[in-house]
Design a protein around this motif. Structure first.
Motif, PDB file in Angstrom:
ATOM      1  N   ALA A  20      -9.146   0.919 -66.390  1.00 40.31           N
ATOM      2  CA  ALA A  20      -9.987  -0.135 -65.821  1.00 40.31           C
ATOM      3  C   ALA A  20     -11.415  -0.059 -66.319  1.00 40.31           C
ATOM      4  N   LEU A  21     -11.909   1.150 -66.610  1.00 43.45           N
ATOM      5  CA  LEU A  21     -13.267   1.333 -67.114  1.00 43.45           C
ATOM      6  C   LEU A  21     -13.243   2.301 -68.285  1.00 43.45           C
ATOM      7  N   LEU A  36     -23.898  -8.524 -62.475  1.00 42.25           N
ATOM      8  CA  LEU A  36     -22.797  -8.016 -63.291  1.00 42.25           C
ATOM      9  C   LEU A  36     -21.759  -9.118 -63.432  1.00 42.25           C
ATOM     10  N   LEU A  37     -21.607  -9.612 -64.644  1.00 39.32           N
ATOM     11  CA  LEU A  37     -20.723 -10.741 -64.905  1.00 39.32           C
ATOM     12  C   LEU A  37     -19.531 -10.292 -65.732  1.00 39.32           C
ATOM     13  N   LYS A  44     -15.253  -5.182 -62.723  1.00 41.27           N
ATOM     14  CA  LYS A  44     -16.433  -5.269 -61.864  1.00 41.27           C
ATOM     15  C   LYS A  44     -16.208  -4.567 -60.521  1.00 41.27           C
ATOM     16  N   THR A  45     -15.132  -4.927 -59.840  1.00 39.07           N
ATOM     17  CA  THR A  45     -14.874  -4.371 -58.512  1.00 39.07           C
ATOM     18  C   THR A  45     -14.556  -2.885 -58.591  1.00 39.07           C
ATOM     19  N   THR A  46     -13.860  -2.452 -59.636  1.00 37.81           N
ATOM     20  CA  THR A  46     -13.577  -1.024 -59.806  1.00 37.81           C
ATOM     21  C   THR A  46     -14.877  -0.241 -59.947  1.00 37.81           C
ATOM     22  N   ASP A 159     -20.411  -8.159 -53.747  1.00 36.86           N
ATOM     23  CA  ASP A 159     -19.249  -8.411 -54.600  1.00 36.86           C
ATOM     24  C   ASP A 159     -18.689  -9.785 -54.257  1.00 36.86           C
ATOM     25  N   GLU A 160     -19.014 -10.770 -55.077  1.00 38.59           N
ATOM     26  CA  GLU A 160     -18.615 -12.167 -54.836  1.00 38.59           C
ATOM     27  C   GLU A 160     -19.000 -12.593 -53.410  1.00 38.59           C
TER      28      GLU A 160
END
Length: 308
Positions: A20-21, A36-37, A44-46, A159-160
């Motif tokens: 994931a990263l 962060l886009l 992003k969420t991770t 986060d969103e």
């Protein structure tokens, strides 16, 4: 001064084998609004979940306000407020009770004045005694933000935060974020509404497939990567762009009544001046013109496509 968030060589691979990263390195300063886009599944969420202690990293280190999130996790977590994507609140509690309880979870003593101010800032004061289950979706989102602010964090993750909420809440959120920044709070924002990032962010980071592909100040990013378009409505239609003007890569409309010149900010002055002079020398006159500048969304889409 030490950054509010410092990330070094951070990677995350799940048991399924999905990475994931990938070696993320990033510093975020105090009192900064950082957007962060990235597309869905970009990581992003991770990334946020690792910083907030919800997910464990495979490799790498993260500090929050100088505190390592693993070896000094209590101090690090006390500095962080998180507004997750999901609405997770106790449906049978009142607004006041659930926000006050969140403050207590971080070991803070009761502070009714602070809780009242947070609720007033989020237009929740009149709903303080209402049960969560009776609130609208937008109001529940406000409660999530109030919970994240209850313990007076110095770092706030959104986060969103405005996904699926009305325009009024979105505008209220923007104003609240600005006030927090003025108070020295660092805000990290992920959003699908790129106009939010364009409106509020100091810097922008773009993540794709677990990798940070760009970090740049918003204004500098739009200056360097943004493009402008000049569209000229001609007095008389033409059938073809003169070959002498080929260097401008002009686009001619199907009816021959408009030509469009696309340029960057660095070539703005000399390019437009010489183009208009070249048109005039060849007897091409225009009756109207309009300009358009790239938005942050245009830049984001082009960056992701280029990396793909």
């Amino acid at each position: 001064m030490q950054p509010a968030i410092s990330i070094r060589d951070l990677s995350k691979t799940y048991e399924s084998g999905f990475q994931a990263l990938k070696n993320v390195n990033l510093d975020i300063g105090h009192g900064e609004i950082f957007a962060l886009l990235g597309p869905n599944g970009a990581g992003k969420t991770t990334l946020i979940s690792i910083i907030c202690g919800i997910v464990k990293a495979s490799t790498g280190t993260v500090t929050a306000d100088g505190h390592d999130i693993i070896t000094d996790y209590r101090a690090a977590r006390s500095k962080i407020g998180l507004v997750p994507q999901e609405l997770t609140t106790d449906a049978f509690e009142t607004v006041w009770a659930t926000v006050s309880f969140s403050r207590g979870l971080f070991g803070h003593s009761a502070n009714p004045a602070h809780i009242e101010q947070v609720l007033r800032d989020l237009s929740l004061w009149e709903k303080r005694d209402a049960k969560i289950m009776t609130l609208s979706g937008g109001m529940k989102r406000r409660v999530m933000i109030a919970k994240a602010l209850s313990h007076e964090p110095r770092i706030l993750f959104l986060d969103e935060p405005t996904a699926g909420v009305d325009v009024e809440l979105r505008r209220d959120m923007w104003e609240l974020v600005r006030r927090l920044r003025e108070g020295g709070v660092t805000v990290i924002l992920t959003t699908h509404y790129i106009e939010e990032a364009e409106e509020m962010a100091d810097r922008v980071g773009v993540i794709r497939k677990g990798e940070i592909i760009l970090v740049e100040e918003k204004r500098e990013l739009m200056r360097k990567l943004g493009q402008k378009q000049l569209t000229l409505q001609l007095q008389n239609p033409i059938t073809v762009v003169p070959t002498e003007l080929a260097e401008y890569r002009l686009t001619l409309s199907e009816d021959g009544e408009e030509i469009t010149y696309t340029y960057d900010t660095q070539s703005e002055r000399t390019g437009i001046t010489s183009l208009l002079q070249g048109l005039s020398e060849r007897g091409i006159r225009f009756k109207d013109l309009q300009t358009r500048q790239s938005s942050l969304e245009d830049i984001f889409v082009s960056l992701v496509r280029e990396q793909a």
